[in-house]
Design an enzyme around this catalytic site. Structure first.
Site, PDB file in Angstrom:
ATOM      1  N   GLY A 139       0.824  -1.216   0.000  1.00 28.98           N
ATOM      2  CA  GLY A 139       0.000   0.000   0.000  1.00 28.98           C
ATOM      3  C   GLY A 139       0.848   1.252   0.000  1.00 28.98           C
TER       4      GLY A 139
ATOM      5  N   ASP B 271      -1.157   6.836   3.526  1.00 27.81           N
ATOM      6  CA  ASP B 271      -0.222   6.516   4.607  1.00 27.81           C
ATOM      7  C   ASP B 271       1.105   6.012   4.057  1.00 27.81           C
ATOM      8  OD1 ASP B 271      -2.419   7.091   6.103  1.00 27.81           O
ATOM      9  OD2 ASP B 271      -2.519   5.170   7.143  1.00 27.81           O
TER      10      ASP B 271
ATOM     11  N   ALA C  13      -1.892  -2.111   2.667  1.00 27.65           N
ATOM     12  CA  ALA C  13      -2.727  -2.261   1.465  1.00 27.65           C
ATOM     13  C   ALA C  13      -4.095  -2.833   1.799  1.00 27.65           C
ATOM     14  CB  ALA C  13      -2.025  -3.154   0.451  1.00 27.65           C
TER      15      ALA C  13
ATOM     16  N   SER D  36      -9.967   0.451   1.265  1.00 29.90           N
ATOM     17  CA  SER D  36     -10.046   1.209   2.516  1.00 29.90           C
ATOM     18  C   SER D  36     -11.329   2.039   2.667  1.00 29.90           C
ATOM     19  CB  SER D  36      -8.825   2.123   2.632  1.00 29.90           C
ATOM     20  OG  SER D  36      -8.879   3.138   1.649  1.00 29.90           O
TER      21      SER D  36
ATOM     22  N   TYR E 136      -7.503   5.274  14.257  1.00 30.35           N
ATOM     23  CA  TYR E 136      -8.714   6.071  14.058  1.00 30.35           C
ATOM     24  C   TYR E 136      -8.493   6.954  12.831  1.00 30.35           C
ATOM     25  CZ  TYR E 136     -10.772   4.198  18.236  1.00 30.35           C
ATOM     26  OH  TYR E 136     -11.346   3.321  19.133  1.00 30.35           O
TER      27      TYR E 136
ATOM     28  N   ARG F 293     -11.678  15.147   2.724  1.00 32.89           N
ATOM     29  CA  ARG F 293     -11.094  15.624   1.449  1.00 32.89           C
ATOM     30  C   ARG F 293     -12.200  16.151   0.538  1.00 32.89           C
ATOM     31  NH1 ARG F 293      -7.014  14.131  -2.472  1.00 32.89           N
ATOM     32  NH2 ARG F 293      -6.969  15.986  -3.793  1.00 32.89           N
TER      33      ARG F 293
HETATM   34  P1  NDP Z   1      -5.494   4.362   0.785  1.00 28.18           P
HETATM   35  O1  NDP Z   1      -6.809   3.941   0.238  1.00 28.18           O
HETATM   36  O2  NDP Z   1      -5.017   5.761   0.541  1.00 28.18           O
HETATM   37  O3  NDP Z   1      -4.355   3.368   0.244  1.00 28.18           O
HETATM   38  C1  NDP Z   1      -4.600   1.998   0.116  1.00 28.18           C
HETATM   39  C2  NDP Z   1      -3.386   1.332  -0.509  1.00 28.18           C
HETATM   40  O4  NDP Z   1      -3.666  -0.061  -0.674  1.00 28.18           O
HETATM   41  C3  NDP Z   1      -3.034   1.875  -1.908  1.00 28.18           C
HETATM   42  O5  NDP Z   1      -1.624   1.864  -2.039  1.00 28.18           O
HETATM   43  C4  NDP Z   1      -3.665   0.825  -2.812  1.00 28.18           C
HETATM   44  O6  NDP Z   1      -3.040   0.737  -4.084  1.00 28.18           O
HETATM   45  C5  NDP Z   1      -3.391  -0.427  -2.016  1.00 28.18           C
HETATM   46  N1  NDP Z   1      -4.238  -1.551  -2.416  1.00 28.18           N
HETATM   47  C6  NDP Z   1      -5.581  -1.600  -2.372  1.00 28.18           C
HETATM   48  N2  NDP Z   1      -6.003  -2.809  -2.795  1.00 28.18           N
HETATM   49  C7  NDP Z   1      -4.877  -3.516  -3.120  1.00 28.18           C
HETATM   50  C8  NDP Z   1      -4.642  -4.824  -3.641  1.00 28.18           C
HETATM   51  N3  NDP Z   1      -5.639  -5.629  -3.909  1.00 28.18           N
HETATM   52  N4  NDP Z   1      -3.375  -5.235  -3.853  1.00 28.18           N
HETATM   53  C9  NDP Z   1      -2.355  -4.402  -3.584  1.00 28.18           C
HETATM   54  N5  NDP Z   1      -2.514  -3.156  -3.111  1.00 28.18           N
HETATM   55  C10 NDP Z   1      -3.765  -2.722  -2.882  1.00 28.18           C
HETATM   56  O7  NDP Z   1      -5.539   4.065   2.355  1.00 28.18           O
HETATM   57  P2  NDP Z   1      -4.770   4.793   3.570  1.00 28.18           P
HETATM   58  O8  NDP Z   1      -3.380   5.051   3.175  1.00 28.18           O
HETATM   59  O9  NDP Z   1      -5.628   5.878   4.102  1.00 28.18           O
HETATM   60  O10 NDP Z   1      -4.823   3.639   4.672  1.00 28.18           O
HETATM   61  C11 NDP Z   1      -3.791   2.655   4.783  1.00 28.18           C
HETATM   62  C12 NDP Z   1      -4.353   1.457   5.539  1.00 28.18           C
HETATM   63  O11 NDP Z   1      -4.764   1.855   6.835  1.00 28.18           O
HETATM   64  C13 NDP Z   1      -5.561   0.790   4.877  1.00 28.18           C
HETATM   65  O12 NDP Z   1      -5.467  -0.599   5.077  1.00 28.18           O
HETATM   66  C14 NDP Z   1      -6.742   1.349   5.663  1.00 28.18           C
HETATM   67  O13 NDP Z   1      -7.833   0.459   5.638  1.00 28.18           O
HETATM   68  C15 NDP Z   1      -6.118   1.483   7.052  1.00 28.18           C
HETATM   69  N6  NDP Z   1      -6.725   2.506   7.868  1.00 28.18           N
HETATM   70  C16 NDP Z   1      -6.746   3.800   7.423  1.00 28.18           C
HETATM   71  C17 NDP Z   1      -7.289   4.792   8.211  1.00 28.18           C
HETATM   72  C18 NDP Z   1      -7.371   6.211   7.745  1.00 28.18           C
HETATM   73  O14 NDP Z   1      -8.080   6.990   8.382  1.00 28.18           O
HETATM   74  N7  NDP Z   1      -6.651   6.598   6.703  1.00 28.18           N
HETATM   75  C19 NDP Z   1      -7.808   4.486   9.570  1.00 28.18           C
HETATM   76  C20 NDP Z   1      -7.753   3.077   9.900  1.00 28.18           C
HETATM   77  C21 NDP Z   1      -7.203   2.147   9.094  1.00 28.18           C
HETATM   78  P3  NDP Z   1      -3.551   1.607  -5.351  1.00 28.18           P
HETATM   79  O15 NDP Z   1      -2.855   2.939  -5.213  1.00 28.18           O
HETATM   80  O16 NDP Z   1      -3.070   0.793  -6.507  1.00 28.18           O
HETATM   81  O17 NDP Z   1      -5.033   1.719  -5.245  1.00 28.18           O
HETATM   82  P1  GDR Z   2     -14.794   6.374   7.464  1.00 23.32           P
HETATM   83  O1  GDR Z   2     -14.426   7.682   6.613  1.00 23.32           O
HETATM   84  O2  GDR Z   2     -15.986   5.680   6.952  1.00 23.32           O
HETATM   85  O3  GDR Z   2     -14.836   6.793   8.903  1.00 23.32           O
HETATM   86  O4  GDR Z   2     -13.534   5.436   7.185  1.00 23.32           O
HETATM   87  P2  GDR Z   2     -15.262   8.562   5.600  1.00 23.32           P
HETATM   88  O5  GDR Z   2     -14.507   9.835   5.453  1.00 23.32           O
HETATM   89  O6  GDR Z   2     -15.593   7.828   4.352  1.00 23.32           O
HETATM   90  O7  GDR Z   2     -16.643   8.825   6.384  1.00 23.32           O
HETATM   91  C1  GDR Z   2     -16.700   9.506   7.625  1.00 23.32           C
HETATM   92  C2  GDR Z   2     -18.147   9.810   7.981  1.00 23.32           C
HETATM   93  O8  GDR Z   2     -18.663  10.798   7.079  1.00 23.32           O
HETATM   94  C3  GDR Z   2     -19.982  10.407   6.678  1.00 23.32           C
HETATM   95  N1  GDR Z   2     -20.335  11.043   5.401  1.00 23.32           N
HETATM   96  C4  GDR Z   2     -19.723  10.816   4.236  1.00 23.32           C
HETATM   97  N2  GDR Z   2     -18.656  10.029   3.929  1.00 23.32           N
HETATM   98  C5  GDR Z   2     -18.224  10.036   2.636  1.00 23.32           C
HETATM   99  N3  GDR Z   2     -17.154   9.285   2.327  1.00 23.32           N
HETATM  100  N4  GDR Z   2     -18.849  10.761   1.662  1.00 23.32           N
HETATM  101  C6  GDR Z   2     -19.917  11.564   1.929  1.00 23.32           C
HETATM  102  O9  GDR Z   2     -20.460  12.220   1.053  1.00 23.32           O
HETATM  103  C7  GDR Z   2     -20.382  11.598   3.279  1.00 23.32           C
HETATM  104  N5  GDR Z   2     -21.370  12.269   3.915  1.00 23.32           N
HETATM  105  C8  GDR Z   2     -21.318  11.928   5.190  1.00 23.32           C
HETATM  106  C9  GDR Z   2     -19.892   8.892   6.616  1.00 23.32           C
HETATM  107  O10 GDR Z   2     -21.188   8.306   6.589  1.00 23.32           O
HETATM  108  C10 GDR Z   2     -19.093   8.616   7.880  1.00 23.32           C
HETATM  109  O11 GDR Z   2     -19.938   8.590   8.980  1.00 23.32           O
HETATM  110  C11 GDR Z   2     -12.191   5.930   7.262  1.00 23.32           C
HETATM  111  C12 GDR Z   2     -11.346   5.087   6.306  1.00 23.32           C
HETATM  112  O12 GDR Z   2     -10.065   5.661   6.217  1.00 23.32           O
HETATM  113  C13 GDR Z   2     -11.201   3.657   6.796  1.00 23.32           C
HETATM  114  O13 GDR Z   2     -10.244   2.970   5.989  1.00 23.32           O
HETATM  115  C14 GDR Z   2     -10.727   3.692   8.250  1.00 23.32           C
HETATM  116  O14 GDR Z   2     -10.620   2.387   8.749  1.00 23.32           O
HETATM  117  C15 GDR Z   2     -11.673   4.510   9.114  1.00 23.32           C
HETATM  118  O15 GDR Z   2     -11.718   5.832   8.594  1.00 23.32           O
HETATM  119  C16 GDR Z   2     -11.185   4.595  10.560  1.00 23.32           C
END
Ligand code: NDP
Ligand code: GDR
EC number: 4.2.1.47
Length: 329
Positions: A9, A14, A87, A90, A183, A197
């Site tokens: 990933g 991240d 990875a 997500s 979180y 975003r």
């Molecule tokens: P992103 O969605 O930004 O990145 C996900 C990464 O995983 C990308 O590099 C993506 O590659 C890769 N990936 C997805 N599917 C596959 C696959 N099948 N094979 C290989 N690579 C794959 O996520 P974040 O950086 O935000 O998060 C990193 C990790 O932390 C994730 O596992 C997420 O679930 C977890 N997490 C994130 C949180 C957050 O708030 N950001 C909170 C809690 C957990 P590609 O660029 O090709 O799509």
């Molecule tokens: P989350 O993040 O589900 O917490 O997962 P997200 O930003 O998608 O949603 C946060 C909250 O916002 C509400 N919401 C919306 N969400 C999105 N995406 N689009 C909308 O238009 C919208 N309107 C309201 C959602 O319902 C939700 O309650 C993230 C990811 O990074 C996961 O991979 C990670 O594990 C968790 O945070 C912790």
């Protein structure tokens, strides 16, 4: 000896911040990428462009999470000291639409990696990026490492399976395997369809005159939001600790989606009420409740603490978007 890290990933939010941190710390960094029809690796572009880094201290390898043969071969070649497993699919909302893909990569993908590590003569230290979503609707707030797992969506179920497997491989197979219970953490590099975003981009785009309105689902939803740069530092600190364990990484403070809207629109001096509309399409079949973390174990054992406030995070994201849009003109 130069320490070697491997990141799955690496192209994600991240992955890119962690790569920067590890390079700064003198590591040789390897990452797995998957084949895509467009070569979208914008978060790493600045590192690619630097000839002193790309293919000198940063290396990319093609390997999908559903291809254990390739993963095994690459890990055997690289022999990393530390493996950061980031990875996976997500997006929580999307996991209701693609539950099998989500589980295949997030749950089974993690198990496959653990199986490969188990066979390596000197397995690397392993960090698993798990999520507050494993708690779903917890009986206690804030949540700690001891809070029972009770996910309410396919993403949370997949992470729960992987989290428990990491514990099994740590306790039964002796791997140095860590769960980081992360979180929500955001940044200007956050994926476009996550709510912070989406809001920050819209506020900037409306200000720049290229968007008219912003459609959102549940704006009363609450989350514990921090800055991604702080959280990748926690990942690194967890693998440097003397023994493996599970750690919550969180700010301990809840905000509403509505608060994100208000800070973002104020940052560009617009009245949010003129532009924000409700759209049923962004509602989810189930929402977790009161996901707020208690990071005191990470604070006392690792010395970790988040450094960026919610206000600063949302302002940085919104101003960054506006700068980009203005720069394009
Ligand atoms: P992103 O969605 O930004 O990145 C996900 C990464 O995983 C990308 O590099 C993506 O590659 C890769 N990936 C997805 N599917 C596959 C696959 N099948 N094979 C290989 N690579 C794959 O996520 P974040 O950086 O935000 O998060 C990193 C990790 O932390 C994730 O596992 C997420 O679930 C977890 N997490 C994130 C949180 C957050 O708030 N950001 C909170 C809690 C957990 P590609 O660029 O090709 O799509
Ligand atoms: P989350 O993040 O589900 O917490 O997962 P997200 O930003 O998608 O949603 C946060 C909250 O916002 C509400 N919401 C919306 N969400 C999105 N995406 N689009 C909308 O238009 C919208 N309107 C309201 C959602 O319902 C939700 O309650 C993230 C990811 O990074 C996961 O991979 C990670 O594990 C968790 O945070 C912790």
């Amino acid at each position: 000896m130069t320490r070697k890290a491997f990141i799955t990933g690496i192209t994600g939010q991240d992955g890119s911040y962690l790569t920067e941190l590890l390079l700064e710390q003198g590591y040789e960094v390897h990452g797995s990428v998957r084949r895509t029809s467009t070569l979208e690796r914008s978060r790493l572009a600045h590192l690619y462009a630097d000839e002193s880094i790309y293919k000198q201290t940063l290396f990319l390898h093609y390997a999908d999470l559903d291809d254990p043969t390739t993963l095994r071969r690459v890990l055997n070649q690289v022999r990393p000291d530390e493996l950061y497993h980031l990875a996976g699919q997500s997006h929580v909302g999307l996991s209701f639409e693609i539950p099998e893909t989500t589980c295949e990569f997030t749950a089974m993908g993690t198990l496959r990696l653990l199986e490969i590590l188990r066979d390596l003569p000197e397995p690397p230290r392993f960090f698993h990026a798990t999520s507050s979503e494993i708690f779903g609707r917890p009986a206690q707030s804030p949540q700690s490492e001891e809070t029972p797992i009770a996910p309410v969506n396919p993403y949370g179920c997949a992470k729960a399976f992987a989290t428990q497997m990491v514990r099994v491989y740590r306790e039964s197979h002796g791997l140095f395997a860590v769960n980081g219970i992360l979180y929500n953490h955001e940044s200007p590099r956050r994926g476009e369809n996550f709510v912070t975003r989406k809001i920050c981009h819209a506020a900037a785009a409306i200000k720049a005159g290229v968007q008219q309105e912003l459609m959102l689902g549940d704006t009363s939803a609450q989350r514990d939001w921090g800055h991604a740069r702080d959280y990748v530092r926690g990942m690194w600190m967890a693998l440097r600790h003397e023994s493996p364990d599970d750690y919550v990484f969180a700010t301990g403070i809840l905000h509403r989606v509505q608060d994100v809207i208000e800070v973002a629109f104020a940052a560009v001096e617009l009245n949010w009420g003129d532009y924000v509309r409700f759209d049923q399409r962004f509602m989810r079949p189930a929402e977790p409740l009161h996901l707020v973390g208690d990071a005191s174990k990470a604070r006392t054992q690792l010395g970790w603490a988040p450094q960026t406030s919610f206000q600063d995070l949302i302002q940085e994201m919104t101003r960054g978007e506006l700068e980009q849009l203005t720069h394009l003109d």
